[in-house]
Scaffold this motif. Sequence first.
Motif, PDB file in Angstrom:
ATOM      1  N   LYS A   1       0.824  -1.216   0.000  1.00  0.00           N
ATOM      2  CA  LYS A   1       0.000   0.000   0.000  1.00  0.00           C
ATOM      3  C   LYS A   1       0.856   1.262   0.000  1.00  0.00           C
ATOM      4  O   LYS A   1       0.600   2.226  -0.704  1.00  0.00           O
ATOM      5  CB  LYS A   1      -0.863   0.008   1.273  1.00  0.00           C
ATOM      6  CG  LYS A   1      -2.330  -0.113   1.016  1.00  0.00           C
ATOM      7  CD  LYS A   1      -3.168   0.324   2.201  1.00  0.00           C
ATOM      8  CE  LYS A   1      -3.026  -0.576   3.418  1.00  0.00           C
ATOM      9  NZ  LYS A   1      -3.855  -0.249   4.543  1.00  0.00           N
ATOM     10  N   GLY A   2       1.904   1.243   0.830  1.00  0.00           N
ATOM     11  CA  GLY A   2       2.760   2.419   0.968  1.00  0.00           C
ATOM     12  C   GLY A   2       3.511   2.737  -0.322  1.00  0.00           C
ATOM     13  O   GLY A   2       3.537   3.878  -0.793  1.00  0.00           O
ATOM     14  N   TYR A   3       4.129   1.702  -0.909  1.00  0.00           N
ATOM     15  CA  TYR A   3       4.860   1.932  -2.170  1.00  0.00           C
ATOM     16  C   TYR A   3       3.897   2.361  -3.278  1.00  0.00           C
ATOM     17  O   TYR A   3       4.239   3.165  -4.132  1.00  0.00           O
ATOM     18  CB  TYR A   3       5.608   0.671  -2.595  1.00  0.00           C
ATOM     19  CG  TYR A   3       6.972   0.522  -1.947  1.00  0.00           C
ATOM     20  CD1 TYR A   3       8.036   1.356  -2.298  1.00  0.00           C
ATOM     21  CD2 TYR A   3       7.215  -0.448  -0.994  1.00  0.00           C
ATOM     22  CE1 TYR A   3       9.283   1.222  -1.723  1.00  0.00           C
ATOM     23  CE2 TYR A   3       8.459  -0.597  -0.406  1.00  0.00           C
ATOM     24  CZ  TYR A   3       9.492   0.240  -0.778  1.00  0.00           C
ATOM     25  OH  TYR A   3      10.729   0.109  -0.205  1.00  0.00           O
ATOM     26  N   ARG A   4       2.669   1.809  -3.258  1.00  0.00           N
ATOM     27  CA  ARG A   4       1.699   2.190  -4.303  1.00  0.00           C
ATOM     28  C   ARG A   4       1.303   3.654  -4.155  1.00  0.00           C
ATOM     29  O   ARG A   4       1.136   4.368  -5.146  1.00  0.00           O
ATOM     30  CB  ARG A   4       0.475   1.281  -4.242  1.00  0.00           C
ATOM     31  CG  ARG A   4       0.819  -0.089  -4.771  1.00  0.00           C
ATOM     32  CD  ARG A   4      -0.385  -0.969  -4.965  1.00  0.00           C
ATOM     33  NE  ARG A   4      -0.029  -2.011  -5.924  1.00  0.00           N
ATOM     34  CZ  ARG A   4      -0.884  -2.796  -6.535  1.00  0.00           C
ATOM     35  NH1 ARG A   4      -2.170  -2.674  -6.317  1.00  0.00           N
ATOM     36  NH2 ARG A   4      -0.473  -3.698  -7.381  1.00  0.00           N
ATOM     37  N   ALA A   5       1.174   4.104  -2.888  1.00  0.00           N
ATOM     38  CA  ALA A   5       0.830   5.519  -2.657  1.00  0.00           C
ATOM     39  C   ALA A   5       1.982   6.411  -3.128  1.00  0.00           C
ATOM     40  O   ALA A   5       1.786   7.470  -3.726  1.00  0.00           O
ATOM     41  CB  ALA A   5       0.538   5.738  -1.180  1.00  0.00           C
ATOM     42  N   LEU A   6       3.195   5.947  -2.857  1.00  0.00           N
ATOM     43  CA  LEU A   6       4.387   6.698  -3.277  1.00  0.00           C
ATOM     44  C   LEU A   6       4.412   6.813  -4.811  1.00  0.00           C
ATOM     45  O   LEU A   6       4.639   7.887  -5.372  1.00  0.00           O
ATOM     46  CB  LEU A   6       5.607   5.911  -2.798  1.00  0.00           C
ATOM     47  CG  LEU A   6       6.897   6.624  -2.429  1.00  0.00           C
ATOM     48  CD1 LEU A   6       6.628   7.738  -1.438  1.00  0.00           C
ATOM     49  CD2 LEU A   6       7.880   5.613  -1.795  1.00  0.00           C
ATOM     50  N   LYS A   7       4.140   5.691  -5.467  1.00  0.00           N
ATOM     51  CA  LYS A   7       4.159   5.693  -6.944  1.00  0.00           C
ATOM     52  C   LYS A   7       3.057   6.589  -7.503  1.00  0.00           C
ATOM     53  O   LYS A   7       3.282   7.340  -8.466  1.00  0.00           O
ATOM     54  CB  LYS A   7       4.026   4.265  -7.495  1.00  0.00           C
ATOM     55  CG  LYS A   7       4.120   4.237  -9.022  1.00  0.00           C
ATOM     56  CD  LYS A   7       4.361   2.865  -9.558  1.00  0.00           C
ATOM     57  CE  LYS A   7       4.344   2.821 -11.080  1.00  0.00           C
ATOM     58  NZ  LYS A   7       5.352   3.681 -11.708  1.00  0.00           N
ATOM     59  N   ALA A   8       1.877   6.533  -6.879  1.00  0.00           N
ATOM     60  CA  ALA A   8       0.764   7.364  -7.366  1.00  0.00           C
ATOM     61  C   ALA A   8       1.153   8.845  -7.257  1.00  0.00           C
ATOM     62  O   ALA A   8       0.871   9.640  -8.154  1.00  0.00           O
ATOM     63  CB  ALA A   8      -0.500   7.075  -6.561  1.00  0.00           C
ATOM     64  N   ALA A   9       1.830   9.197  -6.164  1.00  0.00           N
ATOM     65  CA  ALA A   9       2.245  10.600  -5.986  1.00  0.00           C
ATOM     66  C   ALA A   9       3.272  10.988  -7.052  1.00  0.00           C
ATOM     67  O   ALA A   9       3.178  12.056  -7.660  1.00  0.00           O
ATOM     68  CB  ALA A   9       2.814  10.805  -4.587  1.00  0.00           C
ATOM     69  N   ILE A  10       4.222  10.112  -7.300  1.00  0.00           N
ATOM     70  CA  ILE A  10       5.276  10.424  -8.291  1.00  0.00           C
ATOM     71  C   ILE A  10       4.657  10.507  -9.691  1.00  0.00           C
ATOM     72  O   ILE A  10       4.855  11.487 -10.414  1.00  0.00           O
ATOM     73  CB  ILE A  10       6.401   9.372  -8.235  1.00  0.00           C
ATOM     74  CG1 ILE A  10       7.100   9.427  -6.881  1.00  0.00           C
ATOM     75  CG2 ILE A  10       7.412   9.589  -9.368  1.00  0.00           C
ATOM     76  CD1 ILE A  10       7.971   8.218  -6.576  1.00  0.00           C
ATOM     77  N   ASP A  11       3.862   9.480 -10.050  1.00  0.00           N
ATOM     78  CA  ASP A  11       3.239   9.470 -11.384  1.00  0.00           C
ATOM     79  C   ASP A  11       2.276  10.647 -11.550  1.00  0.00           C
ATOM     80  O   ASP A  11       2.095  11.163 -12.658  1.00  0.00           O
ATOM     81  CB  ASP A  11       2.474   8.158 -11.620  1.00  0.00           C
ATOM     82  CG  ASP A  11       3.416   6.974 -11.829  1.00  0.00           C
ATOM     83  OD1 ASP A  11       4.627   7.204 -12.005  1.00  0.00           O
ATOM     84  OD2 ASP A  11       2.940   5.816 -11.809  1.00  0.00           O
ATOM     85  N   GLY A  12       1.663  11.080 -10.433  1.00  0.00           N
ATOM     86  CA  GLY A  12       0.719  12.202 -10.492  1.00  0.00           C
ATOM     87  C   GLY A  12       1.406  13.558 -10.503  1.00  0.00           C
ATOM     88  O   GLY A  12       0.735  14.588 -10.457  1.00  0.00           O
ATOM     89  N   GLY A  13       2.722  13.575 -10.517  1.00  0.00           N
ATOM     90  CA  GLY A  13       3.455  14.840 -10.624  1.00  0.00           C
ATOM     91  C   GLY A  13       3.529  15.640  -9.336  1.00  0.00           C
ATOM     92  O   GLY A  13       3.905  16.821  -9.343  1.00  0.00           O
ATOM     93  N   VAL A  14       3.188  15.010  -8.199  1.00  0.00           N
ATOM     94  CA  VAL A  14       3.134  15.739  -6.922  1.00  0.00           C
ATOM     95  C   VAL A  14       4.486  16.367  -6.557  1.00  0.00           C
ATOM     96  O   VAL A  14       4.545  17.464  -6.011  1.00  0.00           O
ATOM     97  CB  VAL A  14       2.645  14.783  -5.795  1.00  0.00           C
ATOM     98  CG1 VAL A  14       2.777  15.420  -4.410  1.00  0.00           C
ATOM     99  CG2 VAL A  14       1.212  14.355  -6.046  1.00  0.00           C
ATOM    100  N   ILE A  15       5.587  15.697  -6.864  1.00  0.00           N
ATOM    101  CA  ILE A  15       6.908  16.253  -6.502  1.00  0.00           C
ATOM    102  C   ILE A  15       7.705  16.697  -7.730  1.00  0.00           C
ATOM    103  O   ILE A  15       8.904  16.981  -7.635  1.00  0.00           O
ATOM    104  CB  ILE A  15       7.751  15.253  -5.677  1.00  0.00           C
ATOM    105  CG1 ILE A  15       7.950  13.930  -6.459  1.00  0.00           C
ATOM    106  CG2 ILE A  15       7.125  15.005  -4.305  1.00  0.00           C
ATOM    107  CD1 ILE A  15       9.089  13.081  -5.927  1.00  0.00           C
ATOM    108  N   GLY A  16       7.042  16.747  -8.880  1.00  0.00           N
ATOM    109  CA  GLY A  16       7.783  17.103 -10.099  1.00  0.00           C
ATOM    110  C   GLY A  16       8.717  15.962 -10.477  1.00  0.00           C
ATOM    111  O   GLY A  16       8.558  14.826 -10.026  1.00  0.00           O
TER     112      GLY A  16
END
Length: 335
Positions: A130-145
Motif C-alpha cells: 500500500k505504501g509503495y503504491r501511494a508513493l508511486k501514485a504521488a510520483i506518477d501524479g506529478g506531486v513532486i515534479g
Amino acid sequence: MTLNIGVIGVGMIGREHIDRLANKLVGARVVALADVNAKQAEAAAAGLPGAKVHGTGEALIAAPDVEAVVVTSWGPTHEAYVLAAINAGKPVFCEKPLATTAEACLRIVEAEVASGRHLVQVGFQRRYDKGYRALKAAIDGGVIGAPLMIHCAHRNASVPEAYVSDMAIVDTFIHEIDVLRWLINDDYVSAQVLVPRNTKHTHAKLDDPIIVLLATKGGVRIDGEVFVNCRYGYDIQCQVVGEEGVVSLPEPESVFVRRDAKLSTSIVQDWKLRFLDSYDVELQDWIEAAKTGKVNGPNAWDGYFAAVTADACLKAKRTDAVAPIVTPARPAFYA
Ligand code: NAI
Ligand code: ISE
C-alpha cells in the motif's frame, strides 16, 4: 473458475503461500505439492484435502490437473522449474530471485518470448505494498515534479550465521533494485558499493552495513543502505526527492502511545509481518491474471533486469569501482 495450483518447495515462504492460497485468497486451490524433503511435503499436504505429493517438481508441472505453478524452492532450482512450466504452457509464479544468474534469467526471458505467451511472474511483492503504491501514485501524479534523488534503507534486526556478504545484494537489496525502478519508471545504468566500517554485530563473512549507489538513465541518483544487523527491528525507508517536493514511504500502521512522559510506537521485527498484506494482494492478483493469460506484476524481464543489476553491484563491490549496467534491448513482448 477455480485455478488448480501446484506448489514446488514447502519451506518457510512456501508454507506461507500455501496457507494464503488455501485459506485466505479466492479463486484457487492447492492440488499438488513437491519438495526434495518428501516428509515436509507430506506434512504440508496433510492440511490440504485432496492435494497430491509428487516425487519431483517436474512431475508436478507435468501433472494434467495442475493448471498453474508456484515456485518457492531454493533459488538455484528456480531456472529449471520456470523453464519446465513455460514448456508446459502453464502460468508460473516464481519467488525471487527469478534465477541466480543473469544468464539463467535471460534463458527464461528467451523461452517465454519464444512461447508467445505471458506466463512468468516474479515474487517482488513490494509493488503490491500500500505504501509503495501511494508513493508511486504521488510520483506518477506529478506531486513532486521530476524525481532527482532517492534515499532508502533496508534494515533487518539480525540475520543467521549462514547469511554472507553477497546475500545483502542478491537476497535483500534485490527488493529495492526492483521496486525503485518501478517507482520512477526508469532503468539503471551504473552501480557502486561503499563499505563503511563493520558493525560489531556482524561476522567474518558479512560486510555490514553497505551503501549501494545507483544511477539511472534519466539521471536520478539513488543511495541505498543495507544494514542487516541493525538490532532494533525490520525497517524499510524510502524517500524520493523531486524538483517540487519530497515524498516518503509511510510507516506501517501502528498506534502511538503517550505514557510515563514518553511518546512511543512499535517497529515490526519481522519482514513477514511488514509485507503480510502485500503477499496476499500479490498472489490474488496473480491468480486473477493467470486465469486470463496475463501477467500484471513483475515479469521475467523485471527478474532479468534485477539480476543484471545485482551482478553489477557485486562486481562494483569486488572491484571497488563504478560498474556499468548493460542489457540487451527490451523485447517488444515486454513493452
Ligand atoms: P526454505 O529453505 O525455507 O525453503 C525452501 C524449500 O525448497 C525447502 O523446503 C527445500 O527442501 C525445498 N527445495 C530445495 N531444493 C528443491 C528442489 N530441487 N525441488 C523442490 N524443492 C526443493 O527457503 P525460503 O526462505 O522459503 O525461500 C524460498 C525462496 O523464496 C527463495 O528463493 C527466497 O529468496 C524467496 N523468498 C522471498 C521472500 C520475499 O519477500 N519475496 C521472502 C523469503 C524468501
Ligand atoms: C529476505 O530474503 C526477503 O526476501 C525479505 O523480503 C527481505 O526483506 C529480507 O531482508 C531478505 O533477507
